[in-house]
Design an enzyme around this catalytic site. Structure first.
Site, PDB file in Angstrom:
ATOM      1  N   HIS A   1      31.980   8.355 -21.003  1.00 29.16           N
ATOM      2  CA  HIS A   1      30.625   8.806 -21.347  1.00 29.16           C
ATOM      3  C   HIS A   1      30.722  10.040 -22.238  1.00 29.16           C
ATOM      4  CE1 HIS A   1      31.239  11.929 -18.304  1.00 29.16           C
ATOM      5  NE2 HIS A   1      31.573  10.983 -17.438  1.00 29.16           N
TER       6      HIS A   1
ATOM      7  N   HIS B   1      26.810   5.314 -12.482  1.00 31.76           N
ATOM      8  CA  HIS B   1      25.499   5.558 -11.868  1.00 31.76           C
ATOM      9  C   HIS B   1      25.423   4.884 -10.505  1.00 31.76           C
ATOM     10  CE1 HIS B   1      23.699   6.534 -16.086  1.00 31.76           C
ATOM     11  NE2 HIS B   1      24.378   7.528 -15.569  1.00 31.76           N
TER      12      HIS B   1
ATOM     13  N   HIS C   1      18.073  13.907 -18.759  1.00 32.95           N
ATOM     14  CA  HIS C   1      18.554  13.701 -20.136  1.00 32.95           C
ATOM     15  C   HIS C   1      17.380  14.134 -21.004  1.00 32.95           C
ATOM     16  CE1 HIS C   1      21.578  10.455 -18.620  1.00 32.95           C
ATOM     17  NE2 HIS C   1      21.878  11.663 -18.220  1.00 32.95           N
TER      18      HIS C   1
ATOM     19  N   ASP D   1       0.793  -1.231   0.000  1.00 29.77           N
ATOM     20  CA  ASP D   1       0.000   0.000   0.000  1.00 29.77           C
ATOM     21  C   ASP D   1       0.826   1.281   0.000  1.00 29.77           C
ATOM     22  OD1 ASP D   1      -2.300  -1.426  -0.104  1.00 29.77           O
ATOM     23  OD2 ASP D   1      -2.608  -1.442   2.071  1.00 29.77           O
TER      24      ASP D   1
ATOM     25  N   ARG E   1      34.644  13.770 -11.972  1.00 30.81           N
ATOM     26  CA  ARG E   1      33.707  14.350 -12.948  1.00 30.81           C
ATOM     27  C   ARG E   1      33.358  15.751 -12.467  1.00 30.81           C
ATOM     28  NH1 ARG E   1      30.379  10.511 -13.388  1.00 30.81           N
ATOM     29  NH2 ARG E   1      28.589  11.055 -12.079  1.00 30.81           N
TER      30      ARG E   1
ATOM     31  N   ASP F   1      27.154  13.630  -7.764  1.00 25.72           N
ATOM     32  CA  ASP F   1      26.378  14.053  -8.936  1.00 25.72           C
ATOM     33  C   ASP F   1      24.938  14.171  -8.456  1.00 25.72           C
ATOM     34  OD1 ASP F   1      24.926  14.270 -11.292  1.00 25.72           O
ATOM     35  OD2 ASP F   1      26.163  12.821 -12.384  1.00 25.72           O
TER      36      ASP F   1
ATOM     37  N   ASP G   1      21.615  19.471 -12.735  1.00 25.89           N
ATOM     38  CA  ASP G   1      22.443  18.251 -12.839  1.00 25.89           C
ATOM     39  C   ASP G   1      23.909  18.648 -12.663  1.00 25.89           C
ATOM     40  OD1 ASP G   1      23.558  15.814 -13.460  1.00 25.89           O
ATOM     41  OD2 ASP G   1      22.955  15.830 -15.577  1.00 25.89           O
TER      42      ASP G   1
ATOM     43  N   GLU H   1      30.688  18.813 -13.555  1.00 25.32           N
ATOM     44  CA  GLU H   1      29.521  19.012 -14.423  1.00 25.32           C
ATOM     45  C   GLU H   1      28.803  20.315 -14.066  1.00 25.32           C
ATOM     46  OE1 GLU H   1      26.492  15.957 -13.928  1.00 25.32           O
ATOM     47  OE2 GLU H   1      25.566  16.509 -15.843  1.00 25.32           O
TER      48      GLU H   1
ATOM     49  N   TYR I   1      37.995   8.239 -15.277  1.00 25.25           N
ATOM     50  CA  TYR I   1      37.759   7.140 -14.333  1.00 25.25           C
ATOM     51  C   TYR I   1      38.840   6.099 -14.590  1.00 25.25           C
ATOM     52  CZ  TYR I   1      33.424   9.680 -14.887  1.00 25.25           C
ATOM     53  OH  TYR I   1      32.501  10.694 -14.999  1.00 25.25           O
TER      54      TYR I   1
ATOM     55  N   GLU J   1      30.107  17.921 -18.875  1.00 24.72           N
ATOM     56  CA  GLU J   1      30.511  17.048 -17.782  1.00 24.72           C
ATOM     57  C   GLU J   1      31.632  16.066 -18.140  1.00 24.72           C
ATOM     58  OE1 GLU J   1      27.499  13.979 -16.861  1.00 24.72           O
ATOM     59  OE2 GLU J   1      26.145  15.089 -18.166  1.00 24.72           O
TER      60      GLU J   1
ATOM     61  N   HIS K   1      24.619  16.645 -22.280  1.00 24.94           N
ATOM     62  CA  HIS K   1      23.287  16.328 -22.820  1.00 24.94           C
ATOM     63  C   HIS K   1      22.373  17.523 -22.622  1.00 24.94           C
ATOM     64  CE1 HIS K   1      22.172  15.706 -18.568  1.00 24.94           C
ATOM     65  NE2 HIS K   1      23.325  15.054 -18.457  1.00 24.94           N
TER      66      HIS K   1
HETATM   67  N1  GLY Z   1      23.199  12.785 -13.547  1.00 27.17           N
HETATM   68  C1  GLY Z   1      23.191  12.083 -14.753  1.00 27.17           C
HETATM   69  C2  GLY Z   1      24.100  12.686 -15.722  1.00 27.17           C
HETATM   70  O1  GLY Z   1      24.992  13.423 -15.360  1.00 27.17           O
HETATM   71  O2  GLY Z   1      23.951  12.532 -16.899  1.00 27.17           O
HETATM   72 MN    MN Z   2      24.507  15.046 -16.690  1.00 24.93          MN
HETATM   73 MN    MN Z   3      25.012  14.432 -13.551  1.00 24.38          MN
END
Ligand code: GLY
Ligand code: MN
Ligand code: MN
Length: 443
Positions: free
Chosen positions: A346, A239, A357, A36, A406, A256, A267, A408, A389, A385, A350
């Site tokens: 990566h 992630h 995204h 529930d 990273r 992040d 972000d 960003e 790594y 970003e 984006h």
């Molecule tokens: N937080 C997800 C990315 O940086 O794309």
């Molecule tokens: Mn991002």
């Molecule tokens: Mn991010």
């Protein structure tokens, strides 16, 4: 938000439709978490963008047909017994006035959907995301086809709405920009708070708690996505959201996290030393990512594109990795081979908006038609970003192993370049060390 923006967006979309068409957009449905208990409700982004209505179980119908209203909403009826348990409902009567459209009870859905489809030349809906709606429409179309002898007519075309709504959402209007500025500022301050709270012996999730606390205190109840707080080699998991490790002296921690404000995402990523001081290796790798981030940000201006931004970042990263001895070879060959991708796994960024995204095409045409890059124009918002790594076992000296960085930021395209919406959180090594040294009054 002022309701006129939603009215305007609907009119803008309707103006691009084929003659005699309808657009169908479903609201999100509530999701069960366990028995529930439910997940917090989050409206479907397109539905929110065109309606400004934040309830589940609703359908928005837009049309340019003479015999249909331009905008109709099917929504839950008022129901005192349900509302006392599960929360208030606007109801069709109040919705009509508040949202400036024709609202009807959801119980009329089958009839209204049939009226909308009958004789339409095209039906626009998100064909890959709103599959329940697609299934419903298919059944209705079968019924209409069976009744063609009686003069009913099934639509001839189903058209994917995603490219149209994606193109519209890609360029933000003034109201969206104001919200995204605020989301960036709240999120930047939350990162500052986490940096100040960080100590060896605290848990990653406790930094997450500081961030969420700051979001909520400043009007953003929810994060835009699950916050990533990865210390040590957890930072190498892109992630990582377990956020369960103890913060150890000598490690870096990569956060992040961004808030969601009126549906809009921030972000931000920052990386900093758990004990407040970068080691030589950490500083070298960090500075390299920062230099790449600056190079990429400098390329964010109207007429530029993600390919140019990527090239700028990759050039700096490759040169730097070569200088540090992490890559070996000849610079131009390493750039041509995209050798830095071994550690920069990566993309450079984006689109950002209602979705983290966000929607919007990255290429103007399909690759098979020599697809070219989507050129940047004022009003677009994107992330930059770069990251590096280096998991244990990488073909480098061991001193680089398990480092992850990273950085960003969120950039708004302006007429003469860009505005960084998340600049309030420091990223220079000196500034981070200074901020962490000042600590937190709640110690
Ligand atoms: N937080 C997800 C990315 O940086 O794309
Ligand atoms: Mn991002
Ligand atoms: Mn991010």
């Amino acid at each position: 938000m002022n309701n006129s923006v939603f009215v305007q967006r609907r009119a803008q979309l309707i103006a691009t439709l084929q003659p005699d068409s309808v657009v169908l957009i479903s609201a999100a449905t509530e999701q069960s978490r366990s028995r529930d208990t439910g997940y917090p409700f989050r409206q479907h982004s397109d539905f929110w963008y065109y309606s400004g209505f934040n309830e589940p179980d609703a359908l928005l119908i837009l049309s340019n047909r003479a015999n249909l209203p331009a905008a109709q909403l099917l929504c839950r009826e008022k129901d005192p017994a349900q509302e006392v348990w599960h929360g208030r409902r606007l109801g069709p009567q109040a919705a009509s006035e508040a949202l400036q459209l024709q609202a009807t009870a959801l119980s009329e859905q089958s009839t209204i959907l049939k009226q909308s489809l009958d004789g339409s030349s095209a039906v626009y809906l998100n064909l890959t995301e709103q599959t329940d709606l697609l299934a419903q429409i298919t059944v209705q179309m079968q019924d209409l086809k069976q009744r063609e002898k009686r003069g009913e007519r099934a639509p001839l075309q189903l058209i994917d709405l995603a490219p149209l709504s994606g193109a519209q959402r890609l360029v933000k209007d003034d109201s969206e920009i104001a919200i995204m500025r605020q989301a960036g500022e709240i999120s930047a301050q939350a990162h500052i708070r986490a940096m100040q709270y960080c100590r060896p012996g605290r848990f990653e999730y406790q930094l997450e708690a500081e961030i969420l606390h700051h979001f909520a205190l400043n009007g953003a109840r929810y994060p835009a996505y699950n916050s990533i707080v990865g210390s040590g080699n957890n930072g190498c998991i892109l992630h990582y959201t377990e956020n369960s490790s103890l913060l150890a002296a000598g490690d870096l921690v990569l956060i992040d996290a961004g808030c969601e404000l009126y549906g809009y995402a921030a972000d931000i990523s920052r990386t900093f030393p758990v004990s407040g001081k970068f080691s030589d290796e950490q500083a070298a790798l960090y500075q390299l990512v920062l230099d790449a981030q600056y190079a990429a940000c400098n390329a964010v201006k109207p007429g530029s594109d993600f390919a140019a931004v990527t090239a700028a970042a990759e050039h700096v990263l490759t040169e730097g990795l070569l200088g540090l001895g992490i890559l070996q070879g000849e610079l131009s060959q390493l750039i041509a081979d995209k050798a830095c991708k071994q550690y920069f796994i990566h993309g450079i960024g984006h689109w950002l908006g209602l979705d983290v995204h966000d929607v919007g095409a990255y290429k103007v045409n399909n690759a098979s038609q020599n697809g070219s890059e989507q050129p940047f124009v004022p009003g677009m918002v994107l992330t930059i970003e770069p990251g590096l790594y280096i998991p244990a076992g990488s073909p480098t000296e061991r001193r680089w192993w398990d480092l992850a960085v990273r950085i960003e930021d969120n950039l708004l395209l302006t007429a003469d370049g860009h505005e960084n919406l998340t600049t309030a959180v420091p990223k220079e090594i000196d500034a981070i060390e200074q901020l962490m040294a000042t600590g937190n009054a709640r110690d």
